[in-house]
Design a protein around this motif. Structure first.
Motif, PDB file in Angstrom:
ATOM      1  N   ASP A  12       0.818  -1.215   0.000  1.00  0.00           N
ATOM      2  CA  ASP A  12       0.000   0.000   0.000  1.00  0.00           C
ATOM      3  C   ASP A  12       0.850   1.262   0.000  1.00  0.00           C
ATOM      4  O   ASP A  12       0.369   2.338  -0.393  1.00  0.00           O
ATOM      5  CB  ASP A  12      -0.913   0.028   1.239  1.00  0.00           C
ATOM      6  CG  ASP A  12      -2.105  -0.896   1.112  1.00  0.00           C
ATOM      7  OD1 ASP A  12      -2.350  -1.400  -0.002  1.00  0.00           O
ATOM      8  OD2 ASP A  12      -2.790  -1.117   2.135  1.00  0.00           O
ATOM      9  N   ARG A  13       2.095   1.160   0.428  1.00  0.00           N
ATOM     10  CA  ARG A  13       2.914   2.346   0.633  1.00  0.00           C
ATOM     11  C   ARG A  13       4.068   2.489  -0.358  1.00  0.00           C
ATOM     12  O   ARG A  13       4.550   3.598  -0.593  1.00  0.00           O
ATOM     13  CB  ARG A  13       3.487   2.327   2.063  1.00  0.00           C
ATOM     14  CG  ARG A  13       2.427   2.547   3.129  1.00  0.00           C
ATOM     15  CD  ARG A  13       2.922   2.133   4.517  1.00  0.00           C
ATOM     16  NE  ARG A  13       1.957   2.524   5.558  1.00  0.00           N
ATOM     17  CZ  ARG A  13       0.839   1.854   5.805  1.00  0.00           C
ATOM     18  NH1 ARG A  13       0.547   0.772   5.101  1.00  0.00           N
ATOM     19  NH2 ARG A  13       0.019   2.266   6.767  1.00  0.00           N
ATOM     20  N   ILE A  14       4.529   1.387  -0.926  1.00  0.00           N
ATOM     21  CA  ILE A  14       5.737   1.419  -1.765  1.00  0.00           C
ATOM     22  C   ILE A  14       5.395   0.882  -3.155  1.00  0.00           C
ATOM     23  O   ILE A  14       5.011  -0.282  -3.301  1.00  0.00           O
ATOM     24  CB  ILE A  14       6.869   0.587  -1.132  1.00  0.00           C
ATOM     25  CG1 ILE A  14       7.148   1.074   0.299  1.00  0.00           C
ATOM     26  CG2 ILE A  14       8.142   0.678  -1.985  1.00  0.00           C
ATOM     27  CD1 ILE A  14       8.125   0.185   1.062  1.00  0.00           C
ATOM     28  N   GLN A  15       5.552   1.713  -4.170  1.00  0.00           N
ATOM     29  CA  GLN A  15       5.193   1.303  -5.518  1.00  0.00           C
ATOM     30  C   GLN A  15       6.224   0.354  -6.123  1.00  0.00           C
ATOM     31  O   GLN A  15       5.885  -0.691  -6.668  1.00  0.00           O
ATOM     32  CB  GLN A  15       5.030   2.536  -6.419  1.00  0.00           C
ATOM     33  CG  GLN A  15       4.677   2.193  -7.862  1.00  0.00           C
ATOM     34  CD  GLN A  15       3.431   1.337  -7.985  1.00  0.00           C
ATOM     35  OE1 GLN A  15       2.438   1.555  -7.305  1.00  0.00           O
ATOM     36  NE2 GLN A  15       3.482   0.340  -8.869  1.00  0.00           N
ATOM     37  N   SER A  16       7.509   0.734  -6.061  1.00  0.00           N
ATOM     38  CA  SER A  16       8.570  -0.114  -6.625  1.00  0.00           C
ATOM     39  C   SER A  16       9.044  -1.067  -5.539  1.00  0.00           C
ATOM     40  O   SER A  16       9.951  -0.766  -4.758  1.00  0.00           O
ATOM     41  CB  SER A  16       9.727   0.747  -7.139  1.00  0.00           C
ATOM     42  OG  SER A  16       9.314   1.520  -8.246  1.00  0.00           O
ATOM     43  N   LEU A  17       8.392  -2.214  -5.485  1.00  0.00           N
ATOM     44  CA  LEU A  17       8.577  -3.137  -4.366  1.00  0.00           C
ATOM     45  C   LEU A  17       8.823  -4.554  -4.871  1.00  0.00           C
ATOM     46  O   LEU A  17       8.230  -4.997  -5.852  1.00  0.00           O
ATOM     47  CB  LEU A  17       7.327  -3.113  -3.480  1.00  0.00           C
ATOM     48  CG  LEU A  17       7.359  -3.976  -2.216  1.00  0.00           C
ATOM     49  CD1 LEU A  17       8.383  -3.450  -1.213  1.00  0.00           C
ATOM     50  CD2 LEU A  17       5.971  -4.024  -1.573  1.00  0.00           C
ATOM     51  N   SER A  18       9.700  -5.253  -4.168  1.00  0.00           N
ATOM     52  CA  SER A  18       9.950  -6.664  -4.431  1.00  0.00           C
ATOM     53  C   SER A  18       9.939  -7.409  -3.106  1.00  0.00           C
ATOM     54  O   SER A  18      10.022  -6.807  -2.034  1.00  0.00           O
ATOM     55  CB  SER A  18      11.292  -6.854  -5.142  1.00  0.00           C
ATOM     56  OG  SER A  18      12.351  -6.311  -4.354  1.00  0.00           O
ATOM     57  N   VAL A  19       9.846  -8.729  -3.187  1.00  0.00           N
ATOM     58  CA  VAL A  19       9.797  -9.541  -1.972  1.00  0.00           C
ATOM     59  C   VAL A  19      10.468 -10.884  -2.225  1.00  0.00           C
ATOM     60  O   VAL A  19      10.404 -11.425  -3.338  1.00  0.00           O
ATOM     61  CB  VAL A  19       8.330  -9.748  -1.511  1.00  0.00           C
ATOM     62  CG1 VAL A  19       7.523 -10.512  -2.546  1.00  0.00           C
ATOM     63  CG2 VAL A  19       8.269 -10.472  -0.168  1.00  0.00           C
ATOM     64  N   ILE A  20      11.138 -11.393  -1.207  1.00  0.00           N
ATOM     65  CA  ILE A  20      11.672 -12.753  -1.214  1.00  0.00           C
ATOM     66  C   ILE A  20      11.057 -13.481  -0.025  1.00  0.00           C
ATOM     67  O   ILE A  20      11.117 -12.995   1.103  1.00  0.00           O
ATOM     68  CB  ILE A  20      13.204 -12.791  -1.085  1.00  0.00           C
ATOM     69  CG1 ILE A  20      13.877 -12.034  -2.219  1.00  0.00           C
ATOM     70  CG2 ILE A  20      13.696 -14.234  -1.054  1.00  0.00           C
ATOM     71  CD1 ILE A  20      15.384 -11.876  -2.039  1.00  0.00           C
ATOM     72  N   VAL A  21      10.475 -14.639  -0.289  1.00  0.00           N
ATOM     73  CA  VAL A  21       9.900 -15.466   0.772  1.00  0.00           C
ATOM     74  C   VAL A  21      10.584 -16.824   0.743  1.00  0.00           C
ATOM     75  O   VAL A  21      10.661 -17.473  -0.304  1.00  0.00           O
ATOM     76  CB  VAL A  21       8.377 -15.641   0.575  1.00  0.00           C
ATOM     77  CG1 VAL A  21       7.816 -16.627   1.593  1.00  0.00           C
ATOM     78  CG2 VAL A  21       7.674 -14.299   0.691  1.00  0.00           C
ATOM     79  N   TYR A  22      11.091 -17.252   1.889  1.00  0.00           N
ATOM     80  CA  TYR A  22      11.699 -18.579   2.028  1.00  0.00           C
ATOM     81  C   TYR A  22      10.915 -19.339   3.090  1.00  0.00           C
ATOM     82  O   TYR A  22      10.827 -18.905   4.232  1.00  0.00           O
ATOM     83  CB  TYR A  22      13.166 -18.441   2.432  1.00  0.00           C
ATOM     84  CG  TYR A  22      13.781 -19.725   2.949  1.00  0.00           C
ATOM     85  CD1 TYR A  22      14.099 -20.767   2.085  1.00  0.00           C
ATOM     86  CD2 TYR A  22      14.047 -19.896   4.308  1.00  0.00           C
ATOM     87  CE1 TYR A  22      14.661 -21.942   2.561  1.00  0.00           C
ATOM     88  CE2 TYR A  22      14.613 -21.059   4.780  1.00  0.00           C
ATOM     89  CZ  TYR A  22      14.919 -22.081   3.908  1.00  0.00           C
ATOM     90  OH  TYR A  22      15.468 -23.240   4.385  1.00  0.00           O
TER      91      TYR A  22
END
Length: 360
Positions: free
Chosen positions: A243-253
């Motif tokens: 909701d707050r960061i447009q250019s966003l990535s995520v890593i889930v392990y």
């Protein structure tokens, strides 16, 4: 909160095999004194998995799997105990998980246009990645956030303040409330460490996390952190950032495949330690993990199991080096274990050209 290697489920091999999760996240809020006590006990159990992570990382470093000059500082405290040599199958798991995350983080930091970038590590615990990154003179414009329980954050501050090697990398720390930071690191870098229960991000009156930028490419990391939360809590915490960061990535392990014989044994071992991973029942395979991230608002998703990462991302020369360290007789068991953990990553917006070129 904290992050793991190839965690708690490895107690499957007995006490020598030890688990190594990194506590991060947890279940719903209590509704009574009894449930409050139960919740506090569960939180303490999850926090304790961070000790396993530190010991397993040190085992891999001692045997030459990994190079990490900072790992030693997180296993010398009396609260952590004497370093333990893990079984070869666990050391290889620690190595492969670390190599995968390092590759993804490196690609994020080096991809696309130069400029400021931000990493937010959920349940960081004793993680040493920030020290490794800030010790590299070429790393510029990095804003690094770690979030964990206040008690864990205070312990990390005590270590950094008391150990010259750590204090040299993150100097001039400033404490405000449950957050401590060093905002004037070389090359325009910043470090922030927040004492925060992730569930507090879901409160209606919750403000944004101090120091977090919303205008630069950001990487959110969850190494066996969100899996300790209820599914709805996990989703809403990711939403807090989308909701707050447009250019966003995520890593889930996280672990996967809880319903086959090996997975059922893993779940049983967790239950014996009074540990529950709600998302394990919901996101049972790589496809569901990717769908989870697409539903969270990410445009592009990819995933690989630890088994696939070992086969595809580790070069033949590196495999030979790792094999020479201890040797591994239980190849079938390794493939089975490594197939029960996944690394899923996703992104949207600008600044992820390295990932867009493909890592899988």
């Amino acid at each position: 909160m904290s992050a793991p290697s190839i965690p708690n489920l490895l107690s499957l091999r007995g006490s020598r095999g030890g688990a190594r999760g990194r506590s991060r996240g947890r279940g719903g809020h209590p509704a009574s004194a009894s449930s409050s006590s139960s919740s506090a006990t569960r939180d303490a159990t999850i926090q304790g998995t961070d000790t396993d992570a530190a010991v397993s990382r040190m085992s891999a470093v001692d045997l030459g799997y990994l190079q990490d000059p900072f790992a030693q500082f997180f296993v010398q405290s009396p609260a952590v105990g004497v370093p333990v040599r893990r079984l070869p199958i666990i050391n290889r798991g620690t190595y492969t998980r670390t190599a995968a995350l390092d590759r993804l983080v490196s690609s994020f930091l080096s991809g696309g246009e130069s400029g400021e970038r931000q990493i937010i590590s959920l349940g960081a615990g004793t993680d040493t990645r920030c020290f490794k990154l800030f010790s590299q003179p070429t790393q510029a414009g990095l804003i690094y956030h770690e979030i964990d329980f206040p008690v864990t954050v205070r312990k990390k501050l005590q270590l950094v303040s008391s150990i010259p090697s750590l204090r040299a990398i993150i100097p001039n720390t400033k404490l405000e409330g449950e957050t401590w930071s060093s905002q004037q690191l070389p090359n325009g870098c910043q470090y922030w460490c927040h004492g925060l229960d992730l569930r507090d991000l879901l409160k209606e009156d919750r403000k944004s996390i101090v120091g977090v930028r919303t205008d630069i490419p950001t990487l959110l990391i969850s190494e066996c952190c969100l899996c300790y939360l209820e599914v709805s809590e996990s989703s809403n915490i990711i939403k807090h950032f989308t909701d707050r960061i447009q250019s966003l990535s995520v890593i889930v392990y996280e672990p996967i495949h809880p319903n086959d014989p090996f997975g059922k044994q893993m779940v049983s071992n967790l239950a014996a330690r009074r540990i529950r991973m709600p998302t394990l029942d919901e996101y049972t395979d790589p496809h569901k993990q990717e769908a989870r991230l697409r539903n969270a608002g990410f445009n592009s998703t990819q995933s690989l199991t630890i088994e696939e990462i070992w086969k595809k991302w580790v070069t033949a020369e590196e495999k030979e080096r790792v094999d020479s360290l201890e040797g591994l007789d239980e190849l079938e068991e390794w493939n089975l274990l490594a197939g029960h953990y996944v690394v899923a990553w996703a992104w949207r917006g600008k600044g992820f050209e390295g990932w867009e070129r493909g890592l899988g």
